[in-house]
Design an enzyme around this catalytic site. Structure first.
Site, PDB file in Angstrom:
ATOM      1  N   ASP A   1      34.792  48.017  67.251  1.00 48.41           N
ATOM      2  CA  ASP A   1      34.314  46.646  67.112  1.00 48.41           C
ATOM      3  C   ASP A   1      32.796  46.729  66.642  1.00 48.41           C
ATOM      4  OD1 ASP A   1      34.333  43.718  68.473  1.00 48.41           O
ATOM      5  OD2 ASP A   1      32.514  44.345  68.650  1.00 48.41           O
TER       6      ASP A   1
ATOM      7  N   ASP B   1      30.908  38.294  55.994  1.00 49.31           N
ATOM      8  CA  ASP B   1      31.998  38.820  55.103  1.00 49.31           C
ATOM      9  C   ASP B   1      31.545  40.022  54.605  1.00 49.31           C
ATOM     10  OD1 ASP B   1      33.425  36.599  56.017  1.00 49.31           O
ATOM     11  OD2 ASP B   1      33.228  35.539  54.161  1.00 49.31           O
TER      12      ASP B   1
ATOM     13  N   ASN C   1      25.747  37.108  61.367  1.00 48.95           N
ATOM     14  CA  ASN C   1      26.240  35.624  60.893  1.00 48.95           C
ATOM     15  C   ASN C   1      25.110  34.683  61.162  1.00 48.95           C
ATOM     16  OD1 ASN C   1      28.787  35.970  59.806  1.00 48.95           O
ATOM     17  ND2 ASN C   1      29.628  35.938  61.880  1.00 48.95           N
TER      18      ASN C   1
ATOM     19  N   ASP D   1      35.692  40.577  64.248  1.00 50.44           N
ATOM     20  CA  ASP D   1      34.918  41.948  63.782  1.00 50.44           C
ATOM     21  C   ASP D   1      35.627  43.023  64.509  1.00 50.44           C
ATOM     22  OD1 ASP D   1      34.156  41.220  66.440  1.00 50.44           O
ATOM     23  OD2 ASP D   1      32.185  41.956  66.172  1.00 50.44           O
TER      24      ASP D   1
ATOM     25  N   HIS E   1      27.296  33.255  56.899  1.00 52.68           N
ATOM     26  CA  HIS E   1      28.752  33.784  56.954  1.00 52.68           C
ATOM     27  C   HIS E   1      28.945  34.699  55.789  1.00 52.68           C
ATOM     28  CE1 HIS E   1      30.005  32.004  60.897  1.00 52.68           C
ATOM     29  NE2 HIS E   1      29.252  30.977  60.368  1.00 52.68           N
TER      30      HIS E   1
END
Length: 357
Positions: free
Chosen positions: A231, A248, A239, A274, A244
């Site tokens: 994670d 990505d 973010n 994630d 965002h």
């Protein structure tokens, strides 16, 4: 495939769980006749083929009717449809860490057949030279039609075989390629449902499918693996602060670090947000398994540190990890193992937060 097609670097069909198979060590290895020969599918044990028998699959063969139709339409006794995604399960079990030998010593895989000398019959279709066929198969004819999507990315193969030497007429070659387009369209849709379009790793469904096939094939074999639950740290902050699009980038960059760390036959997935999973094959013997897993995790963190030192991103990549050892032939539910690894990962995340304060 190295023969005619390359896997699209920006397409969902690229995955490190589908490697180019290394034939150097296995081509001359003794072959177990009861073991699968063609990757995702194989003739029944002892190669006792008949026109009424269909290839082996872990799940109900989705292409039994296609194979029978092709055999009748083309007047070829044996036809196999091979899904590259299913073949990856064989590759996972076949390849051991150095010095460990092979878990499936008889399997040579579709990648081996791809490299046999052949004569081109049409786009993506070649006839294997008879003298190059493994003699224990007892085949006088084999032709392989590659199955690709509209971008040329490989999805699988269709294999035609006969005990007798033979040739395909021009009408038969056209029929093979028409049928291949139909099968490829179905494979294309299935693969799109199994891969994460952002990272090109498996998604949750694809991971569970391949991992389930691996466990089914491992029944009765002393195979051990590690399930890693990973994670990203502070992903929400990336973010929120940077947008965002940068989020990505972080997901794709982390997927790249996974590919660089683990073997290409290990099963890697982004299962949502994630969160990532890796099913990694381990050396046999419990004494060295824990140390081997810690080495893998340490290697991943080292690669992430190296990435952060060289990258110009406005954020730092970081991840927490939880891991459990898995006996692949055990009856333990895979979801239960994922929950255990998730709990260990969460504890690791808490420790990492405490150290940063």
């Amino acid at each position: 495939s190295r023969r005619r097609h390359t896997r699209c670097s920006r397409d969902w069909s690229q995955t490190c769980a589908l490697p180019i198979y290394d034939n150097a060590s296995s081509a001359a290895a003794p072959r177990d006749r009861s073991a699968p020969l063609f990757g995702g599918v194989a003739p029944p044990p002892s190669l006792n083929l008949s026109s009424h028998e269909t290839p082996w699959r872990h799940n109900l063969d989705r292409y039994v009717r296609t194979s029978r139709l092709a055999a009748r339409l083309l007047n070829v006794p044996h036809v196999w449809v091979i899904d590259d995604m299913e073949e990856s399960a064989y590759q996972f079990l076949h390849e051991q860490p150095p010095g460990q030998g092979s878990r499936l010593p008889g399997w040579v895989g579709m990648r081996y057949l791809d490299h046999l000398p052949g004569d081109a019959l049409g786009p993506g279709l070649h006839r294997v030279q008879p003298g190059s066929l493994p003699p224990e198969l007892g085949l006088g004819f084999m032709a392989i039609q590659q199955l690709t999507d509209e971008l040329g990315c490989r999805l699988g193969s269709m294999v035609l075989a006969d005990r007798r030497a033979r040739r395909l007429s021009r009408d038969q070659i056209e029929a093979v390629q028409d049928l291949a387009r139909i099968v490829a369209a179905e494979l294309h849709m299935e693969h799109r449902c199994a891969f994460d379009p952002l990272t090109s790793l498996y998604n949750r469904g694809g991971f569970l499918d391949v991992a389930g096939t691996v466990r089914a094939l491992a029944r009765g074999r002393p195979c051990q693996a590690a399930l890693l639950y990973l994670d990203l740290d502070d992903f929400k902050a990336v973010n929120d602060r940077h947008g965002h699009a940068q989020g990505d980038h972080a997901l794709r960059d982390f997927a790249d670090q996974l590919r660089a760390t683990f073997r290409r036959t290990d099963v890697m997935a982004r299962i949502g947000g994630d969160e990532f999973l890796v099913l990694a094959a381990l050396p046999q013997g419990a004494e060295q398994a824990d140390g081997f897993v810690q080495t893998l995790i340490g290697r991943l963190h080292a690669r992430i540190d190296h990435f952060n030192a060289a990258a110009t991103r406005p954020w730092r990549l970081s991840a927490s990890a939880g891991q459990v050892l898995v006996d692949l032939d055990s009856e333990v539910n895979l979801h239960e193992l994922m929950d255990r690894a998730d709990a260990i990962m969460y504890a690791d995340k808490q420790r990492r937060r405490t150290r940063r304060r």
